[in-house]
Every structure is written in structure tokens, then in C-alpha cells.
Enzyme design. Structure first.
Site, PDB file in Angstrom:
ATOM      1  N   ASN A 140       0.827  -1.199   0.000  1.00  0.00           N
ATOM      2  CA  ASN A 140       0.000   0.000   0.000  1.00  0.00           C
ATOM      3  C   ASN A 140       0.868   1.258   0.000  1.00  0.00           C
ATOM      4  O   ASN A 140       1.927   1.298   0.624  1.00  0.00           O
ATOM      5  CB  ASN A 140      -0.929   0.027   1.212  1.00  0.00           C
ATOM      6  CG  ASN A 140      -2.000   1.081   1.044  1.00  0.00           C
ATOM      7  OD1 ASN A 140      -2.891   0.935   0.222  1.00  0.00           O
ATOM      8  ND2 ASN A 140      -1.879   2.166   1.781  1.00  0.00           N
ATOM      9  N   GLU A 203      -0.469   1.245  -5.075  1.00  0.00           N
ATOM     10  CA  GLU A 203      -0.528   2.556  -5.721  1.00  0.00           C
ATOM     11  C   GLU A 203       0.776   2.876  -6.452  1.00  0.00           C
ATOM     12  O   GLU A 203       0.783   3.708  -7.358  1.00  0.00           O
ATOM     13  CB  GLU A 203      -0.869   3.648  -4.699  1.00  0.00           C
ATOM     14  CG  GLU A 203      -2.311   3.605  -4.161  1.00  0.00           C
ATOM     15  CD  GLU A 203      -2.525   2.611  -3.033  1.00  0.00           C
ATOM     16  OE1 GLU A 203      -1.565   1.886  -2.671  1.00  0.00           O
ATOM     17  OE2 GLU A 203      -3.651   2.556  -2.500  1.00  0.00           O
ATOM     18  N   ASP A 252      -7.233  20.569   8.616  1.00  0.00           N
ATOM     19  CA  ASP A 252      -7.634  19.636   7.563  1.00  0.00           C
ATOM     20  C   ASP A 252      -8.048  20.387   6.297  1.00  0.00           C
ATOM     21  O   ASP A 252      -7.949  21.607   6.235  1.00  0.00           O
ATOM     22  CB  ASP A 252      -8.753  18.711   8.099  1.00  0.00           C
ATOM     23  CG  ASP A 252      -8.590  17.306   7.527  1.00  0.00           C
ATOM     24  OD1 ASP A 252      -8.244  17.186   6.340  1.00  0.00           O
ATOM     25  OD2 ASP A 252      -8.802  16.337   8.273  1.00  0.00           O
TER      26      ASP A 252
END
Ligand code: MN
Length: 446
Positions: A140, A203, A252
Site C-alpha cells: 500500500n 498505488e 484539515d
């Protein structure tokens, strides 16, 4: 393909602004990044107070630059990304790499930024983290924020997704999880790492497909993980299965503060970098953050809406909607009602989506005034509005119920109704010729 090669190309296209004055990693760099956010330019900070390293920022800060990095037009981009998701290609592992020019053993010489006023401290924000399952069958790659705790330790925010799953499995086996943390990589790798491909798809393989099989990886020196051979800087570490600390507060995507949570600690066991490496900075809630998170989800919306209407022209998860909560989709509809089906498909494709507008193909989804014009002249609230109560949305939206994640979604069908005469909805045109077009171009270039 490397970040520096891409920067050279951008230099030729005059997209790099050089900052030659001293700038501090504490608020000054982030203030400048914020000031140039949405203006497009890449910022190259040549003198960083207290460090010998250059810092590059806003690399993926514009939609067109991301398309350029993938050598794709906007339409090709959607296809290129889905093809890479469906047909990932294994990258070659090589032995030698420029990232192995210098070895260090702690984080102290890296110019890591402190971005916002109430941040818990300096954070790495552009790092691509690679890990393998203990049996080596699953790999990953994902982007995680990493808070600096001291010279050898980082706190890592693990959203309950794929890396979290690998870490949980390691926890069950009683072993810390090896990771590589790569900083300063080609935009295709950043985009692949942000892609919503299923657990089990590497990925890096997606990135390799996007890069026409030009991604090379190296094995790390101290941990069982790989990293892009052409990365600027690679940290080797282990995510502890025991040590957890308070992570945050930190900003964020919406530009508001995320809550403080207990998160695992990464112990750094090695640092390697090119002799003259660039440290890559990425501003939380900046255009780059929104584009990297949003663009792959535009593709999901494009795919889903394509299944319910004859043609989708473009999708924009707009910067104003934080690249996450607001979408505009332009379609070619066949029948009245197609617009509403398009809205439902968009909501299903991207569960965090809160407000969506569907427009006809003559509207530019990237031009907020054009979209507003469509809403002003083609939309009737009593007929064209759908409201869905109590659905799961995004907890990133401060107005959503923070405990349950429940929210209310709104869809606006601003496509021209077929039941009414077409001429009433057409925009008036002015006839043109080469002469006036040349005149306009000349005046615009002055
Ligand atoms: Mn994954």
C-alpha cells in the site's frame, strides 16, 4: 521520472517563482504559500533560515499543472487515471539511486514546516508512505500527515483505511510495521497515492502505469519497504504497535482544525537523500491539498454519472467546496429527469459530497459565475431541487453531526428543461471574424 525533472520543465514554462530572501519554516513559508495559493505558481525557496536545504511548494497547486505532469488534456486525464487504476503495472526495482547519496540518522536537518497558529508543531505533509503486509502479498502507498515529536519520532495520522489495516494486521502478529516515507516525488506518484483503489492494489503500480512504466523503486536499507528511486528524500521507519500519542491539533482540507486523537508513533531508523535535495512542502487546505484529494474523486463521479446519462462533459469538485464537498457536473441530457439521476449517481459515487449542481454542456463547470448563471436562469427550486435528509456525509464538514456523521445533501438540477422552448435558454452570441479575434488577442497580450 523525477520531481526535479518536472520542475525543470515548469521552469521553462515560467511557472516557478524563486524566493531568494531568507524565510523561516515557522509560519513564514506557509504564509507565503497561502498568499500564492490559487495563483498557480510553484514557489522555490532558496534560502531557508537555519537550514541548507531548498524548499519547493505548490507543485500540484493547479489543475492544469497536474494534467501537464501526466501529459494529458482534461478529457484524457479522466481516462488515463481510470486506466491506471484498472491496469496497474509493476515497477522495476533498481539498486542504485541518487537518493542514496547521503545517509543521516535523524530528522533535525530537514526543514519541516509549522503551518498554522494553533498547530501542535511542525508537520510533514507531502510524504508518500509505503508498507507491505507481513507475508509480502499486499502493498500500500498513501499520503499521511506526520507530526514531528523529536529527532527520531513522528506521530502518524492513520485514517481507518489501507495502511491502518496493514498496521492492525502487524499488531495482531505482534510486530511493528516497516514503512518508507518518501518526500519530493513526481506528481503522478502523489496522485496515485491519493487514488481510491481497493485494498490489495499497489498505488506504486498505479503510478507506474501513469508514468508509462518509468517508475523505478529501490529497496530500503533498514526496513522491508520500497521507495521511488528518484525521490528527493526517504525516511525509513517502523510504526509502533504499542506507542500512541496525542496527534494534533492540525488543519484539515476545509481549513478548520481537526480534533486531537491518540495515534501511533513512527520510529525513524534511517534518513537518506540526494546531496542537493529539495524538501517538498504542501499547505494543508491549500489548492494542492484539495486537488490531490479531489481529482481522483472527480473521476469516480465521472464514471458513475456516465452510466446514467448519455455523456458527461466535465466534473469539478470545486476549490470553494474544499475540493471535497461541492461538485458541478456538466452533462448532455436526453430526457428531463436525467439531471436528477446524474445528481443521485454523483452522491453515490462520492459519499462525502454534500451539494451538487448539474448543468448542460454549454456551461463551464470551472467558472463559478457561469454555474451561477445556469442556476439563475435554468433552475426552479420547487421542481429542480432534491434534498436528502440524514445520510452519511463527511465529518470534515463542521456543520454535519460530528458524532454520527449524518448530514443533509442538496442537489440542484440546473439543466435546461426540455418542456420549455429552447430559444429562451440560449445565450445570445455575437458574430465574429479573424480580424476582431486578432485585435482582441493583441490587446490581451499587451
Ligand atoms: Mn491503498
Amino acid at each position: 521520472m523525477s520531481l526535479r525533472k518536472f520542475l525543470r520543465q515548469m521552469e521553462l514554462e515560467k511557472q516557478v517563482l524563486h524566493v531568494k530572501d531568507d524565510v523561516s519554516t515557522r509560519f513564514e513559508l506557509s504564509y507565503m504559500m497561502k498568499s500564492f495559493d490559487n495563483r498557480g505558481a510553484i514557489l522555490l525557496f532558496e534560502k531557508v533560515k537555519g537550514y541548507n536545504t531548498k524548499v519547493v511548494a505548490n507543485v500540484c497547486g493547479s489543475r492544469n499543472r497536474i494534467y501537464t505532469a501526466l501529459a494529458a488534456s482534461q478529457n484524457e486525464f479522466y481516462k488515463k487515471l481510470t486506466e491506471a487504476w484498472h491496469f496497474p503495472k509493476k515497477p522495476k526495482i533498481v539498486r542504485n539511486s541518487a537518493v542514496k547519496e547521503v545517509f543521516e540518522n535523524d530528522l533535525s536537518k530537514i526543514p519541516i514546516l509549522t503551518h498554522f497558529e494553533k498547530d501542535a508543531g511542525p508537520y510533514i505533509t507531502s510524504a508518500v508512505v509505503h508498507a507491505k503486509s507481513l507475508d509480502g502479498n499486499v502493498e500500500n502507498v498513501s499520503i499521511h500527515r506526520l507530526q514531528v515529536l523529536d529527532k527520531k519520532h513522528l506521530a502518524i495520522r492513520l485514517v481507518p483505511r489501507h495502511l491502518f489495516k496493514l498496521w492492525q494486521a502487524a499488531k495482531n502478529a505482534g510486530k511493528d510495521l516497516d514503512v518508507s516515507i518518501s518526500i519530493g516525488v513526481h506528481p503522478a506518484i502523489m496522485l496515485a497515492a491519493s487514488s481510491p483503489v481497493p485494498f490489495g492494489v499497489s498505488e506504486f503500480e498505479v503510478a507506474n502505469a501513469l508514468m508509462n512504466e518509468k517508475l523505478h523503486l529501490i529497496e530500503c536499507e533498514h526496513v522491508n519497504a520500497c521507495a521511488p528511486a528518484e525521490a528527493e528524500l526517504v525516511l525509513e521507519g517502523r510504526i509502533s504497535i504499542e506507542k500512541e500519542v496525542d496527534e494534533g491539533p492540525f488543519v484539515d482540507i476545509t481549513g478548520t482544525y481537526d480534533i486531537v486523537r491518540k495515534q501511533p508513533v513512527v520510529e525513524i531508523v534511517g534518513v537518506m537523500h540526494r546531496k542537493d535535495y529539495f524538501y517538498q512542502a504542501l499547505l494543508p487546505s491549500g489548492a494542492e491539498h484539495k486537488l490531490l484529494m479531489g481529482l481522483p474523486h472527480e473521476v469516480l463521479i465521472w464514471e458513475a454519472v456516465s452510466k446514467v446519462v448519455p455523456k458527461v462533459h466535465a466534473v469539478n469538485l470545486s476549490i470553494g467546496g474544499s475540493g471535497w464537498l461541492h461538485a458541478v457536473v456538466s452533462i448532455e441530457k436526453q430526457l428531463d429527469g436525467d439531471g436528477k439521476n446524474a445528481l443521485l449517481a454523483a452522491f453515490a459515487a462520492h459519499p462525502s459530497l454534500k451539494h451538487a449542481v448539474v448543468v448542460d454542456s454549454d456551461i463551464d463547470v470551472f467558472d463559478a459565475s457561469d454555474v451561477e448563471w445556469a442556476v439563475a436562469t435554468r433552475f426552479q427550486a420547487n421542481e429542480d431541487l432534491i434534498i436528502i435528509n440524514n445520510v452519511r456525509g463527511s465529518t470534515l464538514d463542521s456543520s454535519a453531526d460530528q458524532e454520527t456523521g449524518l448530514t443533509t445533501k442538496m442537489g440542484l438540477d440546473a439543466t435546461r428543461p426540455f418542456a420549455k422552448p429552447k430559444e429562451k435558454f440560449e445565450r445570445a452570441k455575437i458574430p465574429t471574424n479573424k480580424h476582431v479575434e486578432a485585435l482582441v488577442n493583441k490587446l490581451c497580450s499587451l
